[in-house]
Every structure is written in C-alpha cells, then in structure tokens.
Design an enzyme around this catalytic site. Structure first.
Site, PDB file in Angstrom:
ATOM      1  N   SER A 241      13.033   9.976   2.810  1.00  0.00           N
ATOM      2  CA  SER A 241      13.062  11.576   3.049  1.00  0.00           C
ATOM      3  C   SER A 241      14.498  12.019   3.216  1.00  0.00           C
ATOM      4  O   SER A 241      14.609  13.062   2.753  1.00  0.00           O
ATOM      5  CB  SER A 241      12.149  11.837   4.340  1.00  0.00           C
ATOM      6  OG  SER A 241      12.493  11.197   5.278  1.00  0.00           O
ATOM      7  N   HIS A 271       5.957   5.526   3.541  1.00  0.00           N
ATOM      8  CA  HIS A 271       6.870   6.188   4.424  1.00  0.00           C
ATOM      9  C   HIS A 271       5.973   6.822   5.517  1.00  0.00           C
ATOM     10  O   HIS A 271       5.355   6.387   6.538  1.00  0.00           O
ATOM     11  CB  HIS A 271       7.782   6.931   3.578  1.00  0.00           C
ATOM     12  CG  HIS A 271       9.010   7.634   3.974  1.00  0.00           C
ATOM     13  ND1 HIS A 271       9.576   7.213   5.462  1.00  0.00           N
ATOM     14  CD2 HIS A 271       9.851   8.700   3.891  1.00  0.00           C
ATOM     15  CE1 HIS A 271      10.759   7.789   5.729  1.00  0.00           C
ATOM     16  NE2 HIS A 271      10.777   8.874   4.679  1.00  0.00           N
ATOM     17  N   HIS A 318       9.364  -3.288   8.194  1.00  0.00           N
ATOM     18  CA  HIS A 318      10.366  -1.967   7.828  1.00  0.00           C
ATOM     19  C   HIS A 318      11.369  -2.728   6.986  1.00  0.00           C
ATOM     20  O   HIS A 318      11.844  -3.667   7.009  1.00  0.00           O
ATOM     21  CB  HIS A 318      10.921  -1.638   9.341  1.00  0.00           C
ATOM     22  CG  HIS A 318      11.904  -0.306   9.350  1.00  0.00           C
ATOM     23  ND1 HIS A 318      13.099  -0.210   8.782  1.00  0.00           N
ATOM     24  CD2 HIS A 318      11.404   0.520   9.643  1.00  0.00           C
ATOM     25  CE1 HIS A 318      13.555   1.062   8.687  1.00  0.00           C
ATOM     26  NE2 HIS A 318      12.420   1.816   9.130  1.00  0.00           N
ATOM     27  N   ARG A 327      11.611   3.340  18.887  1.00  0.00           N
ATOM     28  CA  ARG A 327      10.798   4.702  18.642  1.00  0.00           C
ATOM     29  C   ARG A 327       9.140   4.379  19.135  1.00  0.00           C
ATOM     30  O   ARG A 327       8.510   5.013  19.584  1.00  0.00           O
ATOM     31  CB  ARG A 327      10.738   5.337  17.427  1.00  0.00           C
ATOM     32  CG  ARG A 327      12.126   5.739  17.137  1.00  0.00           C
ATOM     33  CD  ARG A 327      12.373   6.016  15.403  1.00  0.00           C
ATOM     34  NE  ARG A 327      11.833   5.069  14.529  1.00  0.00           N
ATOM     35  CZ  ARG A 327      11.867   5.177  13.096  1.00  0.00           C
ATOM     36  NH1 ARG A 327      11.913   6.575  12.740  1.00  0.00           N
ATOM     37  NH2 ARG A 327      11.355   4.144  12.436  1.00  0.00           N
ATOM     38  N   ASP A 373       5.340   4.427  13.462  1.00  0.00           N
ATOM     39  CA  ASP A 373       4.126   4.918  12.963  1.00  0.00           C
ATOM     40  C   ASP A 373       2.934   4.089  13.679  1.00  0.00           C
ATOM     41  O   ASP A 373       1.868   4.759  13.715  1.00  0.00           O
ATOM     42  CB  ASP A 373       3.873   4.810  11.517  1.00  0.00           C
ATOM     43  CG  ASP A 373       4.736   5.829  10.981  1.00  0.00           C
ATOM     44  OD1 ASP A 373       4.959   7.044  11.371  1.00  0.00           O
ATOM     45  OD2 ASP A 373       5.514   5.261   9.784  1.00  0.00           O
TER      46      ASP A 373
HETATM   47  N1  AMX Z   1       1.584  -5.689   5.852  1.00  0.00           N
HETATM   48  C1  AMX Z   1       1.366  -6.543   4.838  1.00  0.00           C
HETATM   49  N2  AMX Z   1       2.258  -6.686   4.023  1.00  0.00           N
HETATM   50  C2  AMX Z   1       3.592  -6.453   4.293  1.00  0.00           C
HETATM   51  C3  AMX Z   1       3.927  -5.673   5.349  1.00  0.00           C
HETATM   52  C4  AMX Z   1       2.715  -5.404   6.178  1.00  0.00           C
HETATM   53  N3  AMX Z   1       3.025  -4.217   7.297  1.00  0.00           N
HETATM   54  N4  AMX Z   1       5.337  -5.390   5.368  1.00  0.00           N
HETATM   55  C5  AMX Z   1       5.745  -6.112   4.213  1.00  0.00           C
HETATM   56  N5  AMX Z   1       4.802  -6.636   3.669  1.00  0.00           N
HETATM   57  C6  AMX Z   1       4.978  -7.387   2.608  1.00  0.00           C
HETATM   58  C7  AMX Z   1       5.422  -6.460   1.202  1.00  0.00           C
HETATM   59  O1  AMX Z   1       4.490  -5.610   0.708  1.00  0.00           O
HETATM   60  C8  AMX Z   1       6.098  -7.650   0.326  1.00  0.00           C
HETATM   61  O2  AMX Z   1       5.032  -8.009  -0.454  1.00  0.00           O
HETATM   62  P1  AMX Z   1       5.275  -8.367  -1.856  1.00  0.00           P
HETATM   63  O3  AMX Z   1       6.444  -9.396  -1.929  1.00  0.00           O
HETATM   64  O4  AMX Z   1       3.772  -9.034  -2.200  1.00  0.00           O
HETATM   65  O5  AMX Z   1       5.509  -7.408  -2.484  1.00  0.00           O
HETATM   66  C9  AMX Z   1       6.971  -8.445   1.038  1.00  0.00           C
HETATM   67  O6  AMX Z   1       5.805  -8.268   2.495  1.00  0.00           O
HETATM   68  C10 AMX Z   1       8.187  -8.328   1.702  1.00  0.00           C
HETATM   69  O7  AMX Z   1       8.429  -6.967   2.116  1.00  0.00           O
HETATM   70  P2  AMX Z   1       9.520  -6.650   3.137  1.00  0.00           P
HETATM   71  O8  AMX Z   1      10.815  -7.053   2.431  1.00  0.00           O
HETATM   72  O9  AMX Z   1       9.162  -7.427   4.388  1.00  0.00           O
HETATM   73  O10 AMX Z   1       9.361  -5.140   3.446  1.00  0.00           O
HETATM   74  P3  AMX Z   1       9.791  -3.976   2.612  1.00  0.00           P
HETATM   75  O11 AMX Z   1      11.298  -3.758   2.771  1.00  0.00           O
HETATM   76  O12 AMX Z   1       9.601  -4.082   1.062  1.00  0.00           O
HETATM   77  O13 AMX Z   1       9.093  -2.926   2.988  1.00  0.00           O
HETATM   78  C11 AMX Z   1       7.812  -1.340   4.337  1.00  0.00           C
HETATM   79  C12 AMX Z   1       9.017  -2.043   4.026  1.00  0.00           C
HETATM   80  C13 AMX Z   1       7.778  -0.528   5.446  1.00  0.00           C
HETATM   81  C14 AMX Z   1       7.328  -0.506   3.292  1.00  0.00           C
HETATM   82  C15 AMX Z   1       6.576  -2.455   4.501  1.00  0.00           C
HETATM   83  O14 AMX Z   1       6.796  -3.225   5.639  1.00  0.00           O
HETATM   84  C16 AMX Z   1       5.289  -1.873   4.717  1.00  0.00           C
HETATM   85  O15 AMX Z   1       4.390  -1.506   3.584  1.00  0.00           O
HETATM   86  N6  AMX Z   1       4.658  -1.619   5.994  1.00  0.00           N
HETATM   87  C17 AMX Z   1       3.392  -0.991   6.040  1.00  0.00           C
HETATM   88  C18 AMX Z   1       3.585   0.521   5.728  1.00  0.00           C
HETATM   89  C19 AMX Z   1       4.420   1.048   6.972  1.00  0.00           C
HETATM   90  O16 AMX Z   1       4.016   1.089   8.264  1.00  0.00           O
HETATM   91  N7  AMX Z   1       5.290   2.088   6.694  1.00  0.00           N
HETATM   92  C20 AMX Z   1       6.051   2.790   7.524  1.00  0.00           C
HETATM   93  C21 AMX Z   1       7.672   2.668   7.634  1.00  0.00           C
HETATM   94  C22 AMX Z   1       8.340   3.329   8.452  1.00  0.00           C
HETATM   95  C23 AMX Z   1       8.510   4.546   8.179  1.00  0.00           C
HETATM   96  O17 AMX Z   1       8.882   4.913   7.142  1.00  0.00           O
HETATM   97  N8  AMX Z   1       7.776   5.534   8.555  1.00  0.00           N
END
Ligand code: AMX
Length: 438
Positions: A241, A271, A318, A327, A373
């Site tokens: 964002s 996000h 994250h 937070r 979140d």
């Molecule tokens: N549950 C399951 N798998 C997860 C995970 C979770 N909470 N967090 C990361 N992973 C997986 C990824 O999907 C990725 O899998 P892949 O290699 O098969 O594609 C692997 O772990 C490596 O990911 P990462 O490097 O640890 O995370 P990232 O930087 O690519 O992504 C985020 C970060 C937040 C998108 C991810 O942790 C996620 O999808 N979390 C759940 C959604 C969430 O809570 N989002 C809110 C974030 C905060 C915000 O912006 N408001």
C-alpha cells in the site's frame, strides 16, 4: 498558512539541503548488490526507496521517526481520560518528525473536523454500487469519486511550478484524511445497518468520531479505535500500500489517485485483507470442530490441515519481520486489559502458542510469528463490529496517515518519477552466460 504546514515547510527545507549535500558527497556509494533471486522474488531486501516517516527492523518491528509502538503509547497525547495515543499525534510525528504537544494534536483534530464534509456526489457514487460490493471496493471507488476535490490536480492543470507541488499535496492530504472516516462509516452503515446513517460529531477526535459514525459509542471501543488507527498507519515504504501510493504519486497523480492505488493494493489477501481472513479461519475452525473455543491440540491439528491443503495460515509470516509483530503485542496488551475472557481473544492467544513451532517446522516459512492482522479481528468482534469484510477498510483509514504524510515528503523533497529497470528471462540467461564465460 497554518502553523503545522509552516513547520513542515521549514523541516522540509532543511532536509532538502541535507539531501543535496549527502548526494554531492556520497551519491556514488553503493547500498548493496542485487541478486537474480531478488529480482525474481519480489525484490525482497533491495534498498531502493526513501521513506522518512517510519523504519522497519526485522527483529524489533516498526519505529515511527525513531519511536517504537510501546514508546508511542506512552509519549503521544491522549484523549481526555484515555490511555491510548491519538492518531492525530502520530500523523504530526510522521510529518514533522517531532513528538507533538497536546495543542498540536488538538489543532490537527480541529482541522480535520472542519474539513470533514463529504460532497453528495461521493455518496451517490457509493449508492450506485450493488450492496453486495466488497467494502474495500466501495472504499476505493469513493476515494476516486472524491478526487473531484483535488486542489493539486486543479492547480497543476492551471500551471504551477514544481516548488509549489508540496503545498497542494499537503492541502489534499489534510482534506482527504479528514473525510475518510465519514466515507468509511457511510459504507459500513449502508452495507450492514440498512443505510441508517449517523451524522458526524464535530466535538469528537478523529477516531472517536469514526467510532460514533459507525454506531459504536462505548468508551473502550473508542480507545480501541485510537490504538488501531495508530498502529496500522505506516510500515516503512516497501509494503504494497505504501509503495503503490508512492509510485503512483511519483507520476504526479494527485493524493486521491495515489491513495486509491494504495488501497487497491491493501485489498489483497496477502496484505490488508489478511485481517478478515484470520477471523474467518478461526470461525471456520470453530464451526468444523463444533466448539466456541478449540483446545491447543485441536488448533495444532487445524493448522497442519490448513498447510496440507496448500493454504496460508492467515496472520502469520511477514516479508520483513522475523519476530512477533509489536503491533500484535500492543493489541494483545489492550485485550489483556479490556477483554481477557473473550473466547475468540483466547483462541487468538492459543494460536499464538501453538502456530510458530508448526510453521517453523515446515522449513520454508521465514517468519513463523504473528503479524498485525492476527489479533485485530478478535478485538473488533468483541465490541460487536462483527462484519469482517469491513476490517480492511479500517486498516485503510489508518494507512492514509502514513502514506499521505510520506506523499507530502515526496513532493517537498522533489522526488522524481519512479522507474526501476526490468529485465526479461532471456536477458537474465544471456547475462548468466556472459558471467560464466568471464
Ligand atoms: N502460512 C503458510 N505458508 C506460509 C505462510 C503462512 N502464514 N507464510 C509464508 N508461507 C510460505 C509462502 O507462501 C512461501 O511458500 P512457497 O515457497 O511455496 O511459495 C514460503 O512460505 C516462503 O515465504 P516467506 O518468504 O516466508 O514469506 P513471503 O515474504 O513470501 O510472504 C506473507 C509474506 C505475509 C505474504 C506470507 O507470510 C503470508 O502469506 N502470510 C499469510 C497472509 C498474511 O498474514 N498477510 C498479512 C501480512 C501483513 C500485512 O501486510 N497486513
């Protein structure tokens, strides 16, 4: 010119000089190298943006102008009888770089109250959308409808010098922030309360008035809103964002257009939509297990099942953070004071106990700890704001403070059009071939 604007101008003038000398002396120094993996994997960790309002440390979490969330809760001015910081104060801190006095905060509250009138055509545009439209879509559309009011767009069309850009962006910023709670509350009452709208109360602070217009007059909910709107405001510049707002703003799109871009990004499930996903995930777990409060063993099994189905556990992980998000902790502390017995709150705490080791054991998730979140929905449910589709709109109202304060800085510092270099895979293959030969 109001004194906050004058102070901002003076601070920005100093910063312009400082940056000029930094660039003259050190402009050629390297901030690090970029790997092929980073180019393919979401540009993680590539230093390429300047955002003055906040800085994220992967272990400590966010600091706004050097202040952590616990420090902000202590140092920022409060509402009368309240314990939580007023987001007006955080906005001042992000914009000016100094902790505001009570008078500064009252001044901003009064300015926003004065500018909060939303023109009728914005409500007409919202009304033209099907009621089933997601609240975030309604919010984005409403922000775009409000763009008719942009002083920057008008002045730019009439012809202004680059030196004046910041002035109009500042004015748009103050007006847009002032109007967001009214728009958001209107969407809430339209979608969930039969269009039974509540008029603003100009005597209340920004958060309390927002709570009031949504129909929540409980003092402790107003405190929650003050905390919520403070902690969601900013998370340095690279998140979707903030980056989208900055990027679109760099084309000199006005603050309304730029903020709308940020909000369409916030609406994504990875996000800002994660807050609604968290509460759904908890409710689906409770429904499937036919209980109000699953045991830790049941939660552990459900997490494993979620992962086995190839889904993410929402609220965990994250892109930058590597520890529990402060937070999350701030909300947990709030819940310990205000609603420790609530079954959803207790489930959030139990997930916090069992999820990290399971996520860590997958070996691929870089951060097994909760983000912002993971907690917010449980608190909102506790006070009766049960419509989780709406949660990201709350996040968006808060996020305006950080991304628009940053946009004021972008224009005050005269930042240029953003235009990073992209490559094709063919180009990368040729590059690798040349490197290997060399
Ligand atoms: N549950 C399951 N798998 C997860 C995970 C979770 N909470 N967090 C990361 N992973 C997986 C990824 O999907 C990725 O899998 P892949 O290699 O098969 O594609 C692997 O772990 C490596 O990911 P990462 O490097 O640890 O995370 P990232 O930087 O690519 O992504 C985020 C970060 C937040 C998108 C991810 O942790 C996620 O999808 N979390 C759940 C959604 C969430 O809570 N989002 C809110 C974030 C905060 C915000 O912006 N408001």
């Amino acid at each position: 010119m109001g004194y906050v604007k004058e102070t901002f101008r003076a601070k920005a003038d100093e910063q312009v000089k400082e940056i000029k000398s930094l660039l003259e002396q050190h402009g050629n120094k390297s901030l690090g190298e970029v790997t092929i993996a980073q180019a393919y994997q979401g540009m993680r960790g590539i230093p390429g943006l300047i955002t003055e309002t906040s800085l994220l440390d992967s272990n400590e979490g966010i600091r706004f102008r050097g202040f952590s969330i616990p420090e902000l809760r202590q140092k920022l001015p409060k509402a009368e009888g309240g314990k939580e910081p007023l987001p007006e104060g955080l906005f001042y801190l992000m914009l000016i770089g100094e902790v505001p006095t009570q008078e500064d905060v009252d001044h901003i509250s009064a300015t926003w109250a004065r500018r909060s009138h939303v023109p009728n055509h914005v409500f007409d545009v919202i009304e033209s959308l099907p009621i089933s439209t997601h609240p975030m879509t309604q919010f984005c559309v409403a922000v775009l409808a409000l763009q008719t009011e942009s002083k920057f767009a008008k002045a730019y069309t009439e012809g202004i010098s680059k030196k004046q850009h910041w002035d109009y962006v500042y004015e748009d910023t103050m007006t847009l922030i002032a109007r967001l709670p009214r728009i958001a509350a209107y969407i809430y009452r339209r979608k969930y309360k039969n269009g039974d709208h509540i008029q603003p109360d100009g005597m209340l602070d920004w958060s309390a008035n927002f709570a009031h217009m949504m129909g929540f007059n409980n003092d402790s909910f107003k405190e929650l809103m003050r905390l919520y709107l403070t902690i969601h405001a900013d998370h340095e510049g690279g998140n979707v964002s903030a980056h989208a707002t900055h990027l679109v703003g760099s084309a000199l799109s006005d603050p309304y257009l730029s903020f709308a871009a940020g909000m369409t990004g916030l609406a994504g499930p990875l996000h800002g939509l994660a807050n609604q996903e968290v509460i759904r995930w908890i409710e689906e777990m409770c429904a499937e297990l036919n209980t109000q409060q699953p045991s830790k063993e049941q939660i552990a099994e459900y997490i494993k099942k979620t992962l086995a189905e190839g889904k993410v556990v929402p609220g965990y992980g994250h892109a930058v953070l590597r520890k529990t998000d402060p937070r999350f902790t701030a909300q947990m502390e709030f819940a310990k004071t205000h609603c420790p017995e609530d079954p959803i709150v207790q489930t959030v705490w139990n997930v916090y106990e069992v999820a990290p080791p399971i996520l860590e054991n997958t070996g691929k998730i870089k951060n097994p700890w909760p983000n912002v979140d993971a907690h917010s929905g449980a608190l909102l449910k506790h006070y009766g704001l049960v419509e989780e589709d709406f949660y990201t709109v709350l996040f968006g109202v808060s996020r305006a403070l950080g991304v628009l304060a940053s946009l004021c800085w972008d224009r005050a510092l005269g930042f240029p059009l953003e235009r990073p270099k992209s490559m094709t895979t063919e180009w990368i293959k040729e590059f690798v071939a040349k490197e290997t030969v060399a």
